[in-house]
Each structure stands twice: as C-alpha cells, then as structure tokens.
Write a protein that holds these residues in place. Structure first.
Motif, short mmCIF file in Angstrom:
data_model
loop_
_atom_site.label_atom_id
_atom_site.label_comp_id
_atom_site.label_asym_id
_atom_site.label_seq_id
_atom_site.Cartn_x
_atom_site.Cartn_y
_atom_site.Cartn_z
N ASP A 151 0.88 -1.16 0.00
CA ASP A 151 0.00 0.00 0.00
C ASP A 151 0.92 1.22 0.00
O ASP A 151 1.46 1.60 1.03
CB ASP A 151 -0.89 -0.01 1.25
N GLU A 155 0.56 4.36 -0.22
CA GLU A 155 0.18 5.55 0.57
C GLU A 155 0.48 5.36 2.05
O GLU A 155 0.85 6.30 2.74
CB GLU A 155 -1.31 5.84 0.41
N LEU A 156 0.29 4.13 2.55
CA LEU A 156 0.54 3.86 3.96
C LEU A 156 1.96 3.38 4.21
O LEU A 156 2.42 3.33 5.34
CB LEU A 156 -0.43 2.80 4.49
N GLY A 157 2.65 2.99 3.14
CA GLY A 157 4.01 2.47 3.29
C GLY A 157 4.04 1.08 3.91
O GLY A 157 5.05 0.66 4.46
N LEU A 158 2.94 0.36 3.83
CA LEU A 158 2.86 -0.97 4.45
C LEU A 158 3.01 -2.06 3.39
O LEU A 158 2.58 -1.91 2.26
CB LEU A 158 1.54 -1.15 5.18
N PRO A 182 8.08 2.25 6.60
CA PRO A 182 7.02 2.92 5.81
C PRO A 182 7.51 4.24 5.22
O PRO A 182 7.20 4.54 4.07
CB PRO A 182 5.91 3.15 6.84
N ILE A 210 6.98 5.66 1.37
CA ILE A 210 6.22 6.88 1.09
C ILE A 210 7.13 7.96 0.52
O ILE A 210 6.71 8.79 -0.27
CB ILE A 210 5.54 7.38 2.37
N TYR A 221 5.42 10.85 9.50
CA TYR A 221 4.65 9.71 9.00
C TYR A 221 3.23 9.76 9.57
O TYR A 221 2.25 9.63 8.84
CB TYR A 221 5.35 8.41 9.39
N MET A 256 -0.17 10.10 7.49
CA MET A 256 -1.15 9.01 7.54
C MET A 256 -2.52 9.47 8.02
O MET A 256 -3.54 8.94 7.62
CB MET A 256 -0.65 7.87 8.44
N ARG A 283 -9.76 7.89 3.49
CA ARG A 283 -10.33 6.56 3.29
C ARG A 283 -11.54 6.34 4.20
O ARG A 283 -12.53 5.72 3.80
CB ARG A 283 -9.26 5.50 3.56
#
Lengths: 740, 268
Positions: A612, A614-617, A734, A738, B236, B240, B247
C-alpha cells in the motif's frame, strides 16, 4: 531355538519424513526447556546490569544488599576466582564489570537469594556510582579512530580491469536479534566435592565448559556441562551468557542456583546480528558480464569481540555472491564501539553482504536494460570456477544456474487475494482497500560456506552403542529445534537396519566436543559422524561373525539369522566411538586468498509483495525458493527449516530491528521488536536441487542458513519493483516507501 | 489505589514498575457492572464488558457497529476476552482504540464514588497520556452511548505496523449523520484521543467528494499533534492522518448509502 527369518524393513530411515521425538512434547507443552529446570532448595540468581553504555564505576557497595533478607551471595569482579575474562574467539569480555562498563546492560554483579523477589530487592540495594563517559556509538567514527576488531582486504585479479557499465551504491542493514522464544536459563548444582554440574541451553557445551573452568580456575574435570531443553538459538547461544555466573554462585553458596532471564534481559543478554553499512561498485561489459566488483563493508561488533572476526571474514568472502568475477577488491572493517556486542546469527555475515550485492545486481540489470534473472544466470558460479573473492576452486556441487532457472519456472501466484483483510498490507486495521494495493516481484540469490573455515580444527565426536532394545547415539551436539536428533536417528536406522534409535545427549565429561550447532554444520558433521560410526560398527560386527547382514534381530548369513542381537550384546560391548573431521581448510594469505572453505550451498528466492504505497505498508504474499541441499534426508524437517529461515529473512526485510539510542536498546520487548507472526507469514513454495556434496552423509548439505540469506534482498527487490523506490536499507520502513 | 478489571494494561504496568499502588481492587465479582443493554435510547456498557463482548453483541451490531468494528481491532483474541472498554478509557493511553469511536458518538462516562455519582461527557474525560478526570476513590460504573439517528454511516480505521498484535500508530473514527453532519476523531495522534471540530465544520452539509475531502484534509495538521517515537515518525503519522481520514470518509459515506464492506470485517 528357532529364529524367525522374516525381515522387517526400517520405516523411518534416510529420505523419509520421520517424526521428530521432541515434536509432540513441544506442541503439547510437555517439553522441558531450560527455563523449566528446578532443584530442591535451589536459590534464584539475578544480574545487576549497567544503565549506561559507557561509564567508570566509581563506587560499588554491596553491603546494604547483603543485609536484604533471603540473600545468600552477591558476587562482583573481585569474586571471579580464575581468569576474569571470557570470549568465543578471544577472552576480552569481563565476567563481571572490571571497573568500567562498555555497553548498556553489561553485568556488574550477580545475586543468589531465596526467591526471585528477594533477588530483585538485593539488586536494588546494591550501591553503584558511575562517572558517565561519552559512548562511542557511530561505527564510521570508530573506524576513523581505528577502534576495530578486524580489518581485512580481499584482493584478486587485475586491479586495472574496468567495465563499460558501472553502478555504485550504499546499502545498510539494521541490527537484527535472534529473538529465541526460550530465554537464557540454566541451573547449576554443586557436587559437594568442589565441582559443579551446569544444565543449560547452549549451542556448544564444550566451548562453554572451557570458558567456565578458566573463569573458575578449576581443573576441567570439576565442571560438567549438560545440555538442557533449548527454545531456539539462531546463534544467540553460542556465546556464554549466564553460564559462568551460575557456576560461581553455586560454588560460592554450596547450593543449587537457577537463573532465567526475562524477555528484556534476554535482549541484552545475548549478542545480535551486526548492523552494516556497505559501499559497492559493480562494473560489467555491455552484455552483462561482471568485470570487477569493489566493496567496502563496515560492520559494527559492539563492545566485545564474540565471533566478530569470523563474521567479518564471512561477509568479505561472500561479498560478491555466487557470481564469476576475476577482479575483486573488498575492504572489511569490524568496529569496536559501545553498542551492544554482536556475534553469531543465522547467515553469519553472508546476510549483510547478500543484501548489498543483490541490490547491486538489480541496479546493474537496470543500467544494462537487462532482465535481472538473465544477468544472474550469465554470471552464475559453477563447479570448475574460482570463488570471486578467495580464488578457491569450486569442487563438488554448486548448482547456481539450476536453482535460478528452477525458481523462475515456479508459477507466480494469481492476483490480489482480498478475501480477508489480513491478506492486505493494512492488516487488522481495515486501512487498506484492494484498490490501494500494488504488487511487486523480486529475485535474489545467495551463497554461504558450510561448516567452519579458515583452518579451524573442526570436529565432532559420536559414540554408537548397540543394545538388545536398540541403538544409542551419544553426542554433545545441541538440538536447537532444527531436527538434528531426527536426522541422526534416520542415518543410524538406514545403516544398521534397526528402527529403535535413541539420541542421548552426553555431558562434557562423557564425550568430546560436537562443535557448535552453527554454520549449517551439524548434519554434515555430527550426521556424518553417525554415518561413519554406524558403518564401521556394522562392518566390524559382520567381519567378526562372518555375516552378510545386520539388523534389529541380529546378524545373518545367507538368509539365516546366526546370532541374535541379545547374544551379540552379551558377548561384549558392541559399540564404536569416532572423532570425525572434515577435510582441512587453509588460512587465507594477506590478500584473503586461499582454500579457506570446505563446502558451499546456494539458494535462490523470489518474493511477491503487495504494497500500500500511501501507507508504506507491505504484505509479503509469497516467497518461493529453490535450494541446493545435496540430498534430502527428511523432507518435512527440511521444509520446516526453510520456512523458518524465510520468516527470519522476511523479518529483517520489513520489521525486525533493535533500535539504539546512544547505545541503549529502546525496544527490548516484543511490543516493539516486531517478529513476523503467523498472520504475517507468507506462503512458501520450496523446491530442492539434489546434487550430492563431496562431503556429507548421503551427499547432504547443511540447510539451515541459506533460507535466511537471499530471502531478505528478494523482498527488498519486490518492494522496489512495486514502488519504484530505491530501498537501500533493511528493514524497510514505511517512510522509505512513502518517500518522507 | 488502582482498579483491576481486565488487567491487560494494569498488570504489565505493575510488572514493569511503571505504577506502584498500595492497593489494587479487583472489581470482577461486583454485581451490576457487566450490563450491556439499551437504556433511554442509549447503549449502556458496564465496566466489566470486554471487547469480545462488544464484538459479539447484536445490540452493538445493530446500533453502534463502528464501535464493534473498533473493538475487533484491539490486541488479539486473548486480549479482547480480558480487556474492557471502560478499562481502556481509564488507562487513557493516547492510542486507546475506544477513544475515537466514543468521541464521535458523544458518550457519557458514569462515575461512582464515596462522594456520590457524576456523569462526565467523553470530550472532557481525557486530560493527557494516562490521565483522566477520575479522582482517587472513584470508579467508572458504565459508559452510555446514544443510539445515533438513521441514515448513518461510520468507519474506524487503524494503522498498525504489521499483522501481528500492535498498538495503533494512528486511528480515525468518522460518523456521518443525517442533515450532512459529520463527526471526526483521531487516536494516537495527540496526547489524548481528540475530536476535530474544524474538520467537521469543513465537511458539514457536504458529500464526501474530492473538494470536501481536500478542504477537510487541509485542516488536519491543526487538529492533531503527533510525536516521533520509536514506532513511527511525526511526519509519518501526520501524513497518515490525512490518508486514513480520506479513506474513512469514503467508507462512512459508502456505508451510509447502504453499500461498502460490512462493519467489523477487520476482526481477526
């Protein structure tokens, strides 16, 4: 008397997925680990540790602590009766702090008390005053100051060789921990005659024994080290942790003493994987043939030596990977700092450099506009080639191209599996929707030596005893969970044609060393010794009785049972003892050249990740592997080793790192030292290439380390492919994905 | 003095010497603290109600499904069977998973003590990390949560570092109500869970379209105050918060329209 002449086939011999005898007890919780040890009237041991990474101790007063009720002994540096330092390669680490503490958590005093609470109170009552010093924690700075455990250069071929395409880069790996679930634990029982029996989870009881008797200043026969149940090791139990402390406390008090580190203490009580900073330059022709590789590897050994010199050598010898290259120069620097000591961990130096060279191979493929798999195939090392670093001629098997080609042929998994949130990078938090995910695929290939190198006198002892009810294998080799017991049983079953085989772990007084359970060596060494000993025993008995067959019923001649196994055992001890060595290796010359290794293994990994961005996951979806194993002795155990090794490689790739601040570990717990859980575990498809080793029982090669080596760069490559980010450091954070 | 219900925070804190109370009072056998029922148009959640109870409750599924969704993200199966919602807000760690849902649902905290009882709106409950308005000698009997009007849509999204049991690194609760009302709260992004009134105002009366979301996201940095720690950087967390709010807004709006993924499908 008549004998039946029906022969019974051995069911669980070599090549079968024989059950491991410790398997069911471990699953059911019945297995006794070293933390379960107890003895009547045993005292509890506990350790006072330094709260500073570097300080002089200006005052140490145990007086108030001795007055705490329930306290039997408090021992410090002055109480170490013999040699006051210990160490695996060189004794450089004080058994207890020598007036200066050189890393955070260094033991200063040990206590024995009636129970754990009394011991804790006593620790709190010890008065220590420090003159806090500036810790040296930056390895680059340590290198500039020549604070090093080893510097080495490997030089081979024409230094003027130049390629048309050149790629360069810096790569970093973090400090990984072995994180065995079983903490350091042991029980020492004085024998009342000036000696002591130590029961402990260790990878190498004889090397513990050597260090204990030196520190106690007693003759070797006064101390016996017994293997107790081991809850994982991965290198963390190769060094002494609480062994000497326990023996000192037991000898001093005359009572049994047990000690179990808690989780936080376990993290500081053993060595870690060396963090690294690597610079690489790869040069190739336009068609992708490697011309020259230059590298500088900087690894931090922390405060004490442990096995840092051997780790440095391994990182340097495997700095190019399984690729042909005739011009190589590798500089290795292993620094000494006030960071936590680092030492053995699965992969032993080859892990760090593999992340470097495989990242470079991808970068080179990109610069050449070439498929990264094709680039690897073009340069794949094979028997008849020379090691790019040491120049050693590759003899025996090394199917580099085959593992790569077979890996590429494994079908890729189909698209995104959104049937459950756990299959998505956002996991349990429902943060990720299927539309947020991009997929990436990455390949990596790794290589490592098997068994000990650089002229080390590497041996193992095994004693085989034939009894009326079966075969006993006596050894001091540590079963750390990898399945050594089963492999030894299978070999003995196949050679002696007898189903009932028991592995008995002798203490250090009963048998000679088996060497360490490390370096992927026990299958080839102790397994090899079992093969040699059982074969020699069988042949001796056959010759003695003029027989042509031996099995569980006795000896046979021309289809007739001539002497029963009972009778055979009554006529005299049917046993055989071997001290088993592998072919000798050489010391390297000043340029790191020489036949320093016995055997090698290669493996290739392909990782599929969903990211993902956007989340860096990252969710590691699948890791496929083809591994060079020589011969499969136990398919199920082998797959277990491979899956576990891949988990450790995935851990280093995306989450496992000890975070330091001024030498202090900030995450000495499982809340913040993240280990892949079952929910994070990728599916694994594993295949094997069986080209027999020149030295190994039935052609088998050690298989424990290769899964951990190239799985990490494969995951990193897959993340690069998914995100387009450079990814030059593991574990990947993450923020790196990103682009923060 | 400390109150012990589930003990999933208290016991580790005791073990690590983070707290050293002279007295620990176990309330697990006190009668009347385990209720989970509807009283006067609100759900009453007693002090002994665990997160597993919330996940399994038909009342929660019917009236407060997003609270059930949040409950399902707490810890692990084992933790959820011990840990209580009331204990969670009494521990009051910045990442507490029940904070943002209770904030957007405007829950009331019912305190009893030797001086009698009092009712505290959840917005006034949290004072700082591990700090609440609860006084020595008081305990929380239950929390009441008004049943929101229909049509409604809600979402709880929670960022963790991996699929294993993890503390929230950031969380967002969104509640969409009739007449264009939006409520938004964040967790793990400030010293306490926080409502974001300015963000809500920017969305008020609007659909969660690109324009409205862009306006809302601009106001997020002022609504939160994340820190850098070992688990995640301030930058971060800040980034987020925006991604997750976007979302969550989409998800809540989709659900208000009767579509989108079922509540609580994040339950492990």
């Amino acid at each position: 008397m008549t004998f039946t002449t029906q022969r019974r086939e051995v069911r669980s011999g070599v090549g079968t997925s024989a059950d491991r005898p410790d398997g069911i007890p471990k699953v059911k919780g019945n297995f006794a680990y070293s933390s379960d040890l107890s003895a009547h009237g045993a005292l509890w041991g506990a350790t006072l540790r330094s709260p500073h990474a570097h300080a002089r101790i200006t005052r140490l007063d145990i007086g108030p602590a001795l007055r705490v009720p329930g306290v039997s002994a408090i021992l410090t540096y002055d109480d170490v009766p013999g040699r006051k330092v210990f160490g695996l390669e060189e004794a450089d680490q004080p058994v207890l702090a020598d007036g200066e503490v050189r890393y955070w958590g260094e033991p200063i005093a040990v206590v024995a008390a009636d129970d754990a609470e009394d011991a804790r109170r006593a620790l709190e009552a010890i008065v220590v005053e420090y003159d806090v010093l500036e810790p040296l924690v930056d390895p680059e700075e340590a290198a500039r100051r020549d604070e090093t455990f080893r510097t080495m250069t490997v030089r081979r071929g024409d230094p003027e060789a130049r390629g048309e395409v050149v790629v360069e880069g810096y790569y970093d790996t973090g400090m990984q921990d072995q994180a065995p679930l079983g903490p350091e634990a042991g029980l020492a029982i004085p024998d009342g005659e000036g000696g002591v029996d130590l029961y402990v989870a260790t990878q190498w009881s004889h090397v513990d024994h050597e260090q204990i008797v030196a520190a106690l200043g007693v003759p070797p026969d006064r101390v016996r080290v017994h293997l107790s149940g081991i809850g994982g090791a991965f290198g963390a139990r190769e060094d002494v942790s609480l062994q000497i402390h326990l023996c000192m406390l037991a000898m001093h008090t005359g009572r049994p003493v047990r000690m179990v580190y808690n989780r936080a203490e376990s993290f500081v009580g053993h060595v870690h994987r060396h963090p690294s900073r690597m610079w690489y330059r790869h040069e190739a022709t336009r068609d992708g043939t490697l011309v020259r590789v230059t590298a500088r590897l900087l690894l931090d050994g922390g405060a004490y030596m442990s096995s840092s010199r051997a780790v440095m050598a391994n990182a340097a010898y495997f700095a190019v990977g399984p690729y042909r290259c005739d011009s190589v120069e590798v500089h290795g620097v292993m620094t000494r700092t006030n960071n936590p000591p680092c030492g053995a961990m699965r992969g032993f130096g080859a892990v760090q450099s593999c992340f470097g060279y495989e990242s470079q191979m991808d970068r080179l493929a990109d610069a050449l506009g070439m498929d990264p798999v094709e680039l690897r195939l073009r340069n794949a090392l094979a028997p008849g080639d020379h090691m790019p670093t040491t120049g050693q001629l590759i003899e025996g098997s090394l199917p580099t191209a085959e593992v790569i080609e077979r890996l590429r042929a494994i079908p890729l998994p189909s698209g995104l599996d959104a049937t459950h949130p756990l299959h998505l990078p956002g996991g349990t938090g429902l943060t990720t929707s299927p539309g947020d995910v991009v997929r990436g695929v990455g390949y990596a290939v790794g290589m490592k030596n098997l068994m000990f190198s650089e002229a080390f006198d590497d041996f193992t002892e095994v004693r085989i005893v034939l009894t009326p009810v079966g075969v006993e294998i006596h050894t001091a080799a540590a079963e750390v969970g990898q399945g050594l017991i089963t492999v030894c049983q299978q070999i003995a079953r196949s050679v002696l044609d007898m189903e009932h085989v028991a592995v008995i772990f002798d203490d250090t007084s009963q048998i000679g060393s088996a060497g360490s359970t490390s370096a992927s060596r026990q299958t080839q060494m102790t397994g090899g010794a079992v093969l040699a000993a059982t074969t020699e025993l069988r042949d001796r008995i056959l010759a003695e009785y003029g027989a042509d067959r031996l099995d569980a019923q006795g000896v046979w001649r021309e289809g007739e049972l001539t002497v029963s196994v009972d009778e055979l055992c009554q006529r005299g001890p049917a046993e055989h003892h071997v001290r088993f060595r592998h072919p000798p290796t050489a010391r390297p010359d000043d340029n790191g050249q020489g036949d320093v290794h016995v055997d090698f293994a290669v493996a290739a990994h392909r990782a599929v990740v969903d990211v993902d961005p956007e989340l860096g996951l990252v969710r590691v979806v699948r890791v496929d592997t083809v591994q060079d194993v020589g011969k499969v002795l136990n398919p199920r155990a082998l797959v277990g080793q491979i899956e576990g090794g891949i988990m450790q490689g995935v851990g280093l790739a995306v989450m496992e790192e000890l975070v330091l601040d001024g030498g202090r570990i900030r995450n000495a717990n499982f809340t913040d030292y993240l280990l892949p859980t079952f929910a994070d575990a990728p599916d694994v498809v594993a295949e094997f290439v069986e080209e027999p080793s020149h030295f190994g029982p039935f052609g088998a090669k050690g298989a424990g380390e290769p899964p951990t080596i190239s799985s990490t760069p494969a995951v990193a490559a897959a993340i690069r492919a998914a995100t387009g980010r450079p990814i030059t450091r593991v574990p990947v954070h993450p923020d790196d994905i990103i682009g923060l | 003095m400390r109150i012990l219900a589930g003990g999933t925070d208290l016991v580790p804190w005791l073990r690590d010497d983070l707290i050293t109370p002279d007295l620990v009072v176990d309330i697990k056998r006190l009668p009347g603290l385990g209720d989970l029922d509807v009283v006067d148009g609100a759900l009453r959640i007693g002090a002994l109600v665990t997160f597993a109870d919330l996940v399994a409750s038909p009342l929660i599924a019917k009236f407060l499904p997003m609270l059930g969704e949040a409950a399902g993200t707490v810890g692990s199966v084992g933790i959820r069977h011990r840990a209580t919602l009331v204990g969670n807000i009494c521990s009051a760690v910045p990442s507490c998973d029940s904070g943002p849902p209770l904030l957007v649902h405007e829950a009331m905290v019912h305190v009893i003590g030797s001086e009698g009882g009092r009712v505290v709106p959840i917005r006034e409950w949290f004072l700082g990390p591990k700090q609440t308005v609860l006084d020595r000698g008081e305990l929380v009997a239950h929390v009441t949560v008004p049943i929101p009007p229909v049509p409604r849509g809600a979402a709880f999204v929670r960022l963790s570092r991996y699929a294993g049991e993890d503390l929230a690194q950031a969380s967002v609760a969104v509640l969409s109500l009739p007449e264009g009302e939006w409520r938004v709260a964040f967790g793990a992004l400030a010293p306490t869970p926080v409502r974001a009134p300015a963000v809500e105002a920017a969305l008020s009366g609007r659909q969660a379209n690109d324009g409205a979301i862009a306006d809302a996201l601009r106001l997020v940095p002022d609504a939160i105050a994340p820190i850098t720690d070992m688990r995640a950087s301030k930058e971060y967390r800040m980034a987020m918060a925006g991604v997750m709010l976007r979302r969550a807004l989409h998800l809540a709006e989709t659900r208000r329209a009767g579509a989108g993924p079922a509540y609580g499908t994040a339950v492990m």
